[in-house]
Design a protein around this motif. Structure first.
Motif: not given
Length: 157
Positions: A25-44
């Motif tokens: 799992y690679t965290t691409l966008l964290r809560s603090e980067q989106t004002n808590g709106e969403f987070s995004m990860l990649e999964a292999i």
């Protein structure tokens, strides 16, 4: 959270990668980067692998399959997903996924709305490399997931 956020660029080799429950799992966008709106990860997801059944009680989850084929179980539904398919899982719905391939990894992006649970991956995963296949599912990972369930608002099984 501050309402002032900045644009974010994550290069194709960026993000923080960890191995957990047999996947990378690679965290691409964290809560603090989106004002808590969403987070995004990649999964292999390695061949014939995937996480144990679980439910998120605070977040909905959206999967976007990029490569390979997954079977995604969500509540009483089962979806066979291929590249370009999107599957949305409302909060509280028990779900799991498994790579249908016997020899090739699958790759997907997934998002949590709202953000917050993405901290789980870096807290209990072991450092990994984005895009690489990690070690197989092991009992220690499942035990770590169970121990962190209350903190991150999910349940296993």
């Amino acid at each position: 959270m501050s309402s002032e956020i900045s644009p974010v660029h994550v290069p194709s080799d960026g993000g923080e990668a960890v191995h957990l429950v047999g996947d990378t799992y690679t965290t691409l966008l964290r809560s603090e980067q989106t004002n808590g709106e969403f987070s995004m990860l990649e999964a292999i997801v390695p061949a014939n692998a995937g996480p144990p059944p679980h439910a998120h009680h605070n977040e909905s989850e959206t999967f976007v399959l990029l490569e390979g084929r997954l079977v995604i179980n969500a509540g009483d539904q089962e979806y066979e997903a291929g590249p370009g398919d999107v599957v949305y899982i409302p909060k509280g719905v028990r779900h799991s996924f498994r790579n249908l391939s016997q020899d090739e990894p699958a790759r997907m992006y997934f998002m949590y709305t709202p953000a917050g649970v993405e901290g789980l991956f870096t807290e209990i995963g072991t450092p990994g490399e984005r895009g690489a296949v990690g070690p197989p599912l092991n009992d220690a990972d499942v035990a770590a997931m169970a121990a962190a369930a209350d903190k991150y608002g999910y349940s296993l099984g």
